[in-house]
Design a protein around this motif. Sequence first.
Motif, mmCIF file in Angstrom:
data_model
loop_
_atom_site.group_PDB
_atom_site.id
_atom_site.type_symbol
_atom_site.label_atom_id
_atom_site.label_comp_id
_atom_site.label_asym_id
_atom_site.label_seq_id
_atom_site.Cartn_x
_atom_site.Cartn_y
_atom_site.Cartn_z
ATOM 1 N N MET A 1 -100.615 153.438 55.211
ATOM 2 C CA MET A 1 -100.389 154.841 54.685
ATOM 3 C C MET A 1 -101.318 155.164 53.559
ATOM 4 S SD MET A 1 -96.219 154.656 55.036
ATOM 5 C CE MET A 1 -96.069 156.379 54.711
ATOM 6 N N LYS A 2 -102.233 154.381 53.387
ATOM 7 C CA LYS A 2 -103.255 154.558 51.987
ATOM 8 C C LYS A 2 -103.703 156.093 52.206
ATOM 9 C CE LYS A 2 -107.079 152.936 49.738
ATOM 10 N NZ LYS A 2 -106.560 153.230 48.370
ATOM 11 N N ASP A 3 -103.595 156.789 51.100
ATOM 12 C CA ASP A 3 -104.097 158.197 51.070
ATOM 13 C C ASP A 3 -103.455 159.206 51.859
ATOM 14 O OD1 ASP A 3 -105.782 157.529 49.034
ATOM 15 O OD2 ASP A 3 -107.229 156.900 50.275
ATOM 16 N N LEU A 4 -102.204 158.785 52.257
ATOM 17 C CA LEU A 4 -101.482 160.181 53.186
ATOM 18 C C LEU A 4 -100.979 161.116 52.052
ATOM 19 C CD1 LEU A 4 -100.380 159.844 56.147
ATOM 20 C CD2 LEU A 4 -98.355 159.167 55.382
ATOM 21 N N LYS A 5 -101.303 162.285 52.624
ATOM 22 C CA LYS A 5 -100.820 163.329 51.597
ATOM 23 C C LYS A 5 -99.409 163.832 51.664
ATOM 24 C CE LYS A 5 -105.810 164.363 51.719
ATOM 25 N NZ LYS A 5 -106.188 163.074 52.397
ATOM 26 N N VAL A 6 -98.641 163.705 50.938
ATOM 27 C CA VAL A 6 -97.016 163.703 51.198
ATOM 28 C C VAL A 6 -96.871 164.833 50.068
ATOM 29 C CG1 VAL A 6 -95.130 162.802 50.900
ATOM 30 C CG2 VAL A 6 -96.940 161.561 51.841
ATOM 31 N N LEU A 7 -95.853 165.947 50.550
ATOM 32 C CA LEU A 7 -94.988 166.666 49.684
ATOM 33 C C LEU A 7 -93.711 166.390 49.588
ATOM 34 C CD1 LEU A 7 -94.891 169.089 47.690
ATOM 35 C CD2 LEU A 7 -95.321 170.509 49.905
ATOM 36 N N VAL A 8 -92.933 166.351 48.806
ATOM 37 C CA VAL A 8 -91.380 166.012 48.673
ATOM 38 C C VAL A 8 -90.783 167.443 48.190
ATOM 39 C CG1 VAL A 8 -89.536 164.513 48.290
ATOM 40 C CG2 VAL A 8 -91.749 163.647 48.826
ATOM 41 N N THR A 9 -89.957 168.078 48.746
ATOM 42 C CA THR A 9 -89.052 168.908 47.891
ATOM 43 C C THR A 9 -87.854 168.531 47.448
ATOM 44 O OG1 THR A 9 -87.788 169.773 49.694
ATOM 45 C CG2 THR A 9 -89.714 170.545 49.499
ATOM 46 N N GLY A 10 -87.478 168.643 46.072
ATOM 47 C CA GLY A 10 -86.328 168.229 45.541
ATOM 48 C C GLY A 10 -86.911 166.721 45.035
ATOM 49 N N GLY A 11 -87.923 166.733 44.490
ATOM 50 C CA GLY A 11 -88.593 165.390 44.455
ATOM 51 C C GLY A 11 -88.468 164.711 43.117
ATOM 52 N N ALA A 12 -87.657 165.562 42.105
ATOM 53 C CA ALA A 12 -87.614 165.172 40.788
ATOM 54 C C ALA A 12 -86.346 164.041 40.305
ATOM 55 C CB ALA A 12 -87.385 166.590 39.776
ATOM 56 N N SER A 13 -85.351 163.972 41.262
ATOM 57 C CA SER A 13 -84.274 163.175 41.088
ATOM 58 C C SER A 13 -83.832 162.858 42.317
ATOM 59 C CB SER A 13 -83.292 163.928 40.247
ATOM 60 O OG SER A 13 -82.741 164.861 40.953
ATOM 61 N N GLY A 14 -82.903 161.569 42.221
ATOM 62 C CA GLY A 14 -82.111 161.395 43.411
ATOM 63 C C GLY A 14 -83.036 160.615 44.472
ATOM 64 N N ILE A 15 -82.707 161.120 45.868
ATOM 65 C CA ILE A 15 -83.238 160.758 46.833
ATOM 66 C C ILE A 15 -84.768 161.034 46.848
ATOM 67 C CG2 ILE A 15 -83.154 160.738 49.495
ATOM 68 C CD1 ILE A 15 -80.038 161.022 49.004
ATOM 69 N N GLY A 16 -84.655 162.553 46.430
ATOM 70 C CA GLY A 16 -86.418 162.871 46.513
ATOM 71 C C GLY A 16 -87.227 161.980 45.647
ATOM 72 N N ALA A 17 -86.727 161.633 44.316
ATOM 73 C CA ALA A 17 -87.415 160.721 43.411
ATOM 74 C C ALA A 17 -87.727 159.382 44.023
ATOM 75 C CB ALA A 17 -86.896 160.691 41.933
ATOM 76 N N ALA A 18 -86.741 158.832 44.647
ATOM 77 C CA ALA A 18 -86.868 157.513 45.332
ATOM 78 C C ALA A 18 -87.868 157.670 46.502
ATOM 79 C CB ALA A 18 -85.659 156.881 45.626
ATOM 80 N N THR A 19 -87.879 158.649 47.044
ATOM 81 C CA THR A 19 -88.714 158.792 48.169
ATOM 82 C C THR A 19 -90.400 158.890 47.790
ATOM 83 O OG1 THR A 19 -87.295 159.773 49.581
ATOM 84 C CG2 THR A 19 -89.248 160.258 50.345
ATOM 85 N N ALA A 20 -90.446 159.903 46.685
ATOM 86 C CA ALA A 20 -91.785 159.912 45.903
ATOM 87 C C ALA A 20 -92.402 158.678 45.579
ATOM 88 C CB ALA A 20 -91.847 161.048 44.852
ATOM 89 N N ARG A 21 -91.559 157.815 44.764
ATOM 90 C CA ARG A 21 -92.042 156.496 44.414
ATOM 91 C C ARG A 21 -92.454 155.636 45.492
ATOM 92 N NH1 ARG A 21 -87.811 157.909 40.235
ATOM 93 N NH2 ARG A 21 -86.278 156.566 41.687
ATOM 94 N N ARG A 22 -91.484 155.666 46.663
ATOM 95 C CA ARG A 22 -91.686 154.746 47.780
ATOM 96 C C ARG A 22 -93.040 155.150 48.411
ATOM 97 N NH1 ARG A 22 -89.117 151.221 51.435
ATOM 98 N NH2 ARG A 22 -90.910 150.307 52.305
ATOM 99 N N PHE A 23 -93.426 156.306 48.489
ATOM 100 C CA PHE A 23 -94.674 156.754 49.255
ATOM 101 C C PHE A 23 -95.876 156.323 48.500
ATOM 102 C CE2 PHE A 23 -92.685 159.861 51.891
ATOM 103 C CZ PHE A 23 -93.306 159.624 53.104
ATOM 104 N N LEU A 24 -95.500 156.326 46.988
ATOM 105 C CA LEU A 24 -96.747 155.889 45.896
ATOM 106 C C LEU A 24 -96.892 154.435 46.091
ATOM 107 C CD1 LEU A 24 -95.702 157.761 42.893
ATOM 108 C CD2 LEU A 24 -97.776 158.336 44.233
ATOM 109 N N GLU A 25 -95.810 153.791 46.392
ATOM 110 C CA GLU A 25 -95.953 152.269 46.594
ATOM 111 C C GLU A 25 -96.800 151.912 47.709
ATOM 112 O OE1 GLU A 25 -91.875 150.802 46.558
ATOM 113 O OE2 GLU A 25 -91.628 151.141 44.404
ATOM 114 N N GLU A 26 -96.732 152.808 48.783
ATOM 115 C CA GLU A 26 -97.156 152.705 49.906
ATOM 116 C C GLU A 26 -98.687 153.041 50.048
ATOM 117 O OE1 GLU A 26 -96.169 151.041 52.735
ATOM 118 O OE2 GLU A 26 -94.163 150.553 51.908
#
Length: 246
Positions: free
Chosen positions: A1-26
């Motif tokens: 998943m390296k360099d996959l380009k991802v957009l998350v709505t509602g990404g500043a808190s809760g599930i959205g923020a956790a999702t954004a961080r998880r994608f970054l880890e990948e």
Amino acid sequence: MKDLKVLVTGGASGIGAATARRFLEEGAQVAILDRDVTNAPENVRAFVADLSDDTTVQKAVSDAAQALGGLDVLVNNAGIGAQGTIETNDDAEWHRVLDINVLGIVRASRAALPHLRDSDQASIVNTCSIAAWTGLVNRAVYSASKGAVQALTLAMAADHLPEGIRVNCVNPGTADTPWVQRLLDSADDPADERARLTARQPTGRLVSADEVAHAIVHLADPRSGSTTGTVLAVDGGMHTLRRPPA
């Protein structure tokens, strides 16, 4: 998943923020959309947008795609909660909830489609809810909106499969997020309400934001290339299991 380009709505808190961080880890590159990006996760590109306003959504998605150099994944996570029955919620509340929870997905997806069509690993993941499957007390308008999201997910999957765009959704149970905490804070007895919500989970605990994020990332992963039109429960068995009360 390296360099996959991802957009998350509602990404500043809760599930959205956790999702954004998880994608970054990948190893993905991540942008988020939210009404308030003050507490956005580190190392994401943050854009302000109100999902009820198509003009701001179009601009924010375009700006995010430009900043990322394209778009492979859209996570439609933003949404709002609501309480009440069909009698206690007036027309204005019905319009407000459906406008964000359903049409918000439509607006963000519509804006993202031109960019996703240029990707050879395109995917959309919608955050739905156990409420799409299970009748919950005092959640009429919210449940109706999430039932629509589940049906919309399947229709989108059928429509965009020929374009190589996979569409799936996750159905979380009651998650331990700021949104749920706000519901608890509004209860007459927050501790009793938390205990009630926890007790209805077969696992005996609330779902974590990280668990939902894990499922979202799995569905978006290009290695899940044969997974589309799927509704993935992350609910601690709430939809399928029946255990005697503790």
